[in-house]
Design a protein around this motif. Structure first.
Motif, PDB file in Angstrom:
ATOM      1  N   SER A 131       0.841  -1.205   0.000  1.00 26.89           N
ATOM      2  CA  SER A 131       0.000   0.000   0.000  1.00 26.89           C
ATOM      3  C   SER A 131       0.872   1.250   0.000  1.00 26.89           C
ATOM      4  O   SER A 131       0.585   2.223  -0.707  1.00 26.89           O
ATOM      5  N   CYS A 132       1.924   1.232   0.798  1.00 25.94           N
ATOM      6  CA  CYS A 132       2.850   2.366   0.839  1.00 25.94           C
ATOM      7  C   CYS A 132       3.505   2.578  -0.519  1.00 25.94           C
ATOM      8  O   CYS A 132       3.565   3.712  -1.032  1.00 25.94           O
ATOM      9  N   LEU A 133       3.994   1.512  -1.127  1.00 25.22           N
ATOM     10  CA  LEU A 133       4.691   1.627  -2.407  1.00 25.22           C
ATOM     11  C   LEU A 133       3.775   2.155  -3.506  1.00 25.22           C
ATOM     12  O   LEU A 133       4.203   2.921  -4.374  1.00 25.22           O
ATOM     13  N   LYS A 134       2.511   1.758  -3.465  1.00 21.00           N
ATOM     14  CA  LYS A 134       1.563   2.260  -4.463  1.00 21.00           C
ATOM     15  C   LYS A 134       1.410   3.770  -4.370  1.00 21.00           C
ATOM     16  O   LYS A 134       1.143   4.438  -5.369  1.00 21.00           O
ATOM     17  N   MET A 135       1.583   4.294  -3.156  1.00 22.73           N
ATOM     18  CA  MET A 135       1.446   5.730  -2.939  1.00 22.73           C
ATOM     19  C   MET A 135       2.762   6.482  -3.118  1.00 22.73           C
ATOM     20  O   MET A 135       2.819   7.690  -2.939  1.00 22.73           O
ATOM     21  N   GLY A 136       3.832   5.745  -3.420  1.00 21.77           N
ATOM     22  CA  GLY A 136       5.133   6.380  -3.543  1.00 21.77           C
ATOM     23  C   GLY A 136       5.853   6.526  -2.221  1.00 21.77           C
ATOM     24  O   GLY A 136       6.895   7.190  -2.139  1.00 21.77           O
ATOM     25  N   LEU A 137       5.307   5.925  -1.171  1.00 20.63           N
ATOM     26  CA  LEU A 137       5.944   5.957   0.139  1.00 20.63           C
ATOM     27  C   LEU A 137       6.899   4.770   0.205  1.00 20.63           C
ATOM     28  O   LEU A 137       6.486   3.643   0.479  1.00 20.63           O
ATOM     29  N   ASN A 138       8.173   5.005  -0.050  1.00 21.72           N
ATOM     30  CA  ASN A 138       9.116   3.893  -0.228  1.00 21.72           C
ATOM     31  C   ASN A 138      10.268   3.915   0.765  1.00 21.72           C
ATOM     32  O   ASN A 138      11.299   3.286   0.536  1.00 21.72           O
ATOM     33  N   HIS A 139      10.118   4.629   1.874  1.00 21.05           N
ATOM     34  CA  HIS A 139      11.149   4.630   2.918  1.00 21.05           C
ATOM     35  C   HIS A 139      10.629   3.846   4.114  1.00 21.05           C
ATOM     36  O   HIS A 139       9.615   4.208   4.718  1.00 21.05           O
ATOM     37  N   PHE A 140      11.353   2.762   4.458  1.00 19.56           N
ATOM     38  CA  PHE A 140      10.957   1.888   5.557  1.00 19.56           C
ATOM     39  C   PHE A 140      12.034   1.936   6.637  1.00 19.56           C
ATOM     40  O   PHE A 140      13.200   1.653   6.375  1.00 19.56           O
ATOM     41  N   GLU A 141      11.618   2.296   7.846  1.00 18.06           N
ATOM     42  CA  GLU A 141      12.555   2.553   8.945  1.00 18.06           C
ATOM     43  C   GLU A 141      12.291   1.602  10.096  1.00 18.06           C
ATOM     44  O   GLU A 141      11.157   1.462  10.566  1.00 18.06           O
ATOM     45  N   THR A 142      13.329   0.910  10.537  1.00 17.35           N
ATOM     46  CA  THR A 142      13.195  -0.035  11.634  1.00 17.35           C
ATOM     47  C   THR A 142      14.448   0.051  12.500  1.00 17.35           C
ATOM     48  O   THR A 142      15.221   0.996  12.394  1.00 17.35           O
ATOM     49  N   ALA A 143      14.652  -0.938  13.380  1.00 19.59           N
ATOM     50  CA  ALA A 143      15.822  -0.914  14.256  1.00 19.59           C
ATOM     51  C   ALA A 143      16.058  -2.297  14.833  1.00 19.59           C
ATOM     52  O   ALA A 143      15.140  -3.120  14.960  1.00 19.59           O
ATOM     53  N   ARG A 144      17.295  -2.496  15.216  1.00 20.27           N
ATOM     54  CA  ARG A 144      17.678  -3.737  15.887  1.00 20.27           C
ATOM     55  C   ARG A 144      16.865  -3.926  17.170  1.00 20.27           C
ATOM     56  O   ARG A 144      16.546  -5.048  17.549  1.00 20.27           O
ATOM     57  N   MET A 145      16.515  -2.837  17.831  1.00 20.40           N
ATOM     58  CA  MET A 145      15.843  -2.916  19.129  1.00 20.40           C
ATOM     59  C   MET A 145      14.326  -3.066  19.016  1.00 20.40           C
ATOM     60  O   MET A 145      13.639  -3.106  20.036  1.00 20.40           O
ATOM     61  N   TYR A 146      13.775  -3.139  17.802  1.00 18.26           N
ATOM     62  CA  TYR A 146      12.325  -3.209  17.640  1.00 18.26           C
ATOM     63  C   TYR A 146      11.813  -4.651  17.551  1.00 18.26           C
ATOM     64  O   TYR A 146      10.942  -4.972  16.745  1.00 18.26           O
ATOM     65  N   GLY A 147      12.341  -5.535  18.381  1.00 22.05           N
ATOM     66  CA  GLY A 147      11.859  -6.904  18.379  1.00 22.05           C
ATOM     67  C   GLY A 147      12.049  -7.579  17.038  1.00 22.05           C
ATOM     68  O   GLY A 147      13.145  -7.585  16.469  1.00 22.05           O
ATOM     69  N   SER A 148      10.972  -8.141  16.492  1.00 23.56           N
ATOM     70  CA  SER A 148      11.057  -8.871  15.215  1.00 23.56           C
ATOM     71  C   SER A 148      10.858  -7.958  14.013  1.00 23.56           C
ATOM     72  O   SER A 148      10.820  -8.426  12.871  1.00 23.56           O
ATOM     73  N   SER A 149      10.742  -6.649  14.226  1.00 24.72           N
ATOM     74  CA  SER A 149      10.459  -5.723  13.126  1.00 24.72           C
ATOM     75  C   SER A 149      11.497  -5.804  12.019  1.00 24.72           C
ATOM     76  O   SER A 149      11.158  -5.890  10.837  1.00 24.72           O
ATOM     77  N   GLU A 150      12.758  -5.764  12.382  1.00 22.62           N
ATOM     78  CA  GLU A 150      13.824  -5.728  11.382  1.00 22.62           C
ATOM     79  C   GLU A 150      13.773  -6.948  10.478  1.00 22.62           C
ATOM     80  O   GLU A 150      13.771  -6.827   9.241  1.00 22.62           O
ATOM     81  N   VAL A 151      13.710  -8.130  11.059  1.00 22.25           N
ATOM     82  CA  VAL A 151      13.717  -9.351  10.249  1.00 22.25           C
ATOM     83  C   VAL A 151      12.432  -9.472   9.434  1.00 22.25           C
ATOM     84  O   VAL A 151      12.443  -9.960   8.294  1.00 22.25           O
ATOM     85  N   GLN A 152      11.312  -9.008   9.971  1.00 25.96           N
ATOM     86  CA  GLN A 152      10.050  -9.101   9.245  1.00 25.96           C
ATOM     87  C   GLN A 152      10.027  -8.164   8.043  1.00 25.96           C
ATOM     88  O   GLN A 152       9.557  -8.533   6.968  1.00 25.96           O
ATOM     89  N   PHE A 153      10.526  -6.941   8.209  1.00 26.18           N
ATOM     90  CA  PHE A 153      10.585  -6.020   7.079  1.00 26.18           C
ATOM     91  C   PHE A 153      11.473  -6.568   5.975  1.00 26.18           C
ATOM     92  O   PHE A 153      11.120  -6.519   4.788  1.00 26.18           O
TER      93      PHE A 153
END
Length: 443
Positions: A210-232
């Motif tokens: 959905s983000c990419l369709k809108m031109g929103l193509n910057h994805f920000e995560t962190a090592r400290m955000y649990g499983s966020s980094e690996v999931q992204f």
């Protein structure tokens, strides 16, 4: 027992899929909003004015004990809003319908436009309903436009000396992961294989698309955000593997923490744990030292000692594993300025909000203004990219604003839109982060 809101969403999802006539939308949406209002329009939010119900401007409890939003009972506004919802019914997400009803109920009640000091006229109220419904149907509008040149897109700007074309809205990865548990705890840590096969992963892919369709193509995560980094990373790699996107189609940012006593060897270990997750992407576009704010952290990061932490980041950059080096901070304005003035960083993630700056109040006016204003100003002078952290959550929880804030801003702008415009236009910041939890948050 099933929570009322879960029942409401289940019923809504089934009913929205049907063709809705003008007659049926009143009865169907009318009954749905009774359940909705029992959750969102609780008794402690009702006006205490004794004659408010006579003016049809407060929710009313029916024989079944549920509450009906007052605008649906209004002789003129009720049927007109039904006609508007009929037009957009099949295009509006369930969550979006919640937001529309909540906002219409607010403006139908005794809240006044902060600019005029008057209640909305029927004409203005229906124009608001039309605008909210149209905005909520953005996904259908975007999907229906086959011409890429004409498709609605989020603007991009030059992100300082990085030269990246940065979308002015960033998809933050703090609210969408399967778990907050760090994967370096053997017993409690996130099971990576489980996380990327969870229902949350399907939701994450939907948000990314959905983000990419809108031109929103910057994805920000962190090592400290649990499983966020690996999931992204898993979601982005899956989309690359099936040919949906290419690596050049998105900007990926991750962050690794540095403490005041963190040695180079300890930091290398943390980086390697992160690189295990992100190496499949080939490189990290934006790498940040995470949550740098205390004096000892800054001393460590800016140290000129041999084998320092910052030197290792330069080695990673030289090896092509990271492209640009920055820092994120929740620290005081004086400490943030110290990092900025070092001129060692290409970008900064910091708080600068209209409604307070989180940890960074009180910068003297001689430094450029209130809170982190001087920090933003100096970063821009040094041609750094400037990323606004959490302007809608830490900047006042504007997704559920107070009545005073909403009334002062008025119906033409939502508090969220107001805060975004403050960051972009008043402060000159390049992008604002939003912790999307579902695709309808793009509304």
């Amino acid at each position: 027992t099933t929570p009322p809101i879960a029942k409401w969403i289940h019923v809504t999802a089934k009913r929205i899929s049907l063709a809705i006539s003008r007659e049926s939308i009143m009865s169907r949406r009318f009954s749905l909003t009774k359940t909705l209002s029992s959750v969102f329009l609780s008794s402690d939010e009702k006006e205490e004015d004794d004659d408010s119900t006579n003016r049809e401007t407060s929710p009313k409890e029916d024989d079944e004990g549920t509450t009906t939003p007052s605008f649906l009972r209004h002789e003129k506004r009720g049927p007109a809003v039904a006609s508007i919802l009929e037009k957009y019914a099949e295009k509006i997400h369930d969550d979006s319908f919640l937001k529309i009803v909540r906002q219409l109920e607010f403006w139908h009640a005794d809240h006044t436009d902060g600019e005029s000091g008057e209640r909305l006229s029927d004409e203005d109220f229906l124009a608001l309903a039309e605008r909210l419904a149209r905005i909520a149907s953005w996904r259908e509008i975007v999907d229906g436009e086959k011409d890429e040149e004409k498709r609605m897109k989020i603007p991009t700007v030059r992100f300082g000396r990085t030269e990246l074309q940065m979308p002015i809205v960033t998809c933050g990865g703090m609210r969408i992961q399967q778990t907050w548990m760090p994967d370096n705890l053997p017993l409690l840590g996130a099971n990576k294989a489980k996380a990327v096969k969870s229902k949350s992963q399907d939701n994450l892919k939907d948000v990314i698309l959905s983000c990419l369709k809108m031109g929103l193509n910057h994805f920000e995560t962190a090592r400290m955000y649990g499983s966020s980094e690996v999931q992204f990373v898993d979601a982005l790699c899956t989309l690359m593997e099936d040919g949906t996107i290419k690596r050049d189609d998105f900007i990926f940012q991750t962050k690794v923490f540095v403490g005041g006593s963190t040695t180079r060897d300890e930091f290398v270990k943390s980086w390697e744990a992160s690189w295990t997750n992100v190496s499949k992407l080939g490189h990290v576009d934006l790498f940040a030292f995470h949550a740098i704010g205390k004096d000892d952290q800054i001393d460590n990061l800016l140290s000129e000692a041999e084998n320092n932490v910052y030197g290792f980041a330069l080695e990673l950059q030289k090896a092509g594993k990271i492209k640009h080096i920055g820092f994120s901070t929740h620290g005081s304005a004086a400490n943030i300025l110290r990092l900025i003035e070092s001129n060692k960083f290409s970008y900064v993630n910091l708080h600068k909000h209209f409604f307070g700056d989180y940890h960074a109040q009180g910068t003297p006016d001689s430094l450029g203004g209130h809170g982190n204003g001087a920090c933003v100003k100096r970063a821009l002078e040094l041609d750094m990219g400037v990323f606004c952290i959490s302007p809608f959550d830490k900047g006042g929880k504007l997704y559920r604003p107070s009545a005073a804030v909403a009334s002062a801003i008025g119906p033409e702008l939502s508090p969220i839109a107001f805060a975004a415009l403050h960051a972009w236009k008043t402060q000159g910041m390049h992008t604002v982060s939003v912790g999307f939890a579902r695709s309808s948050d793009l509304d």
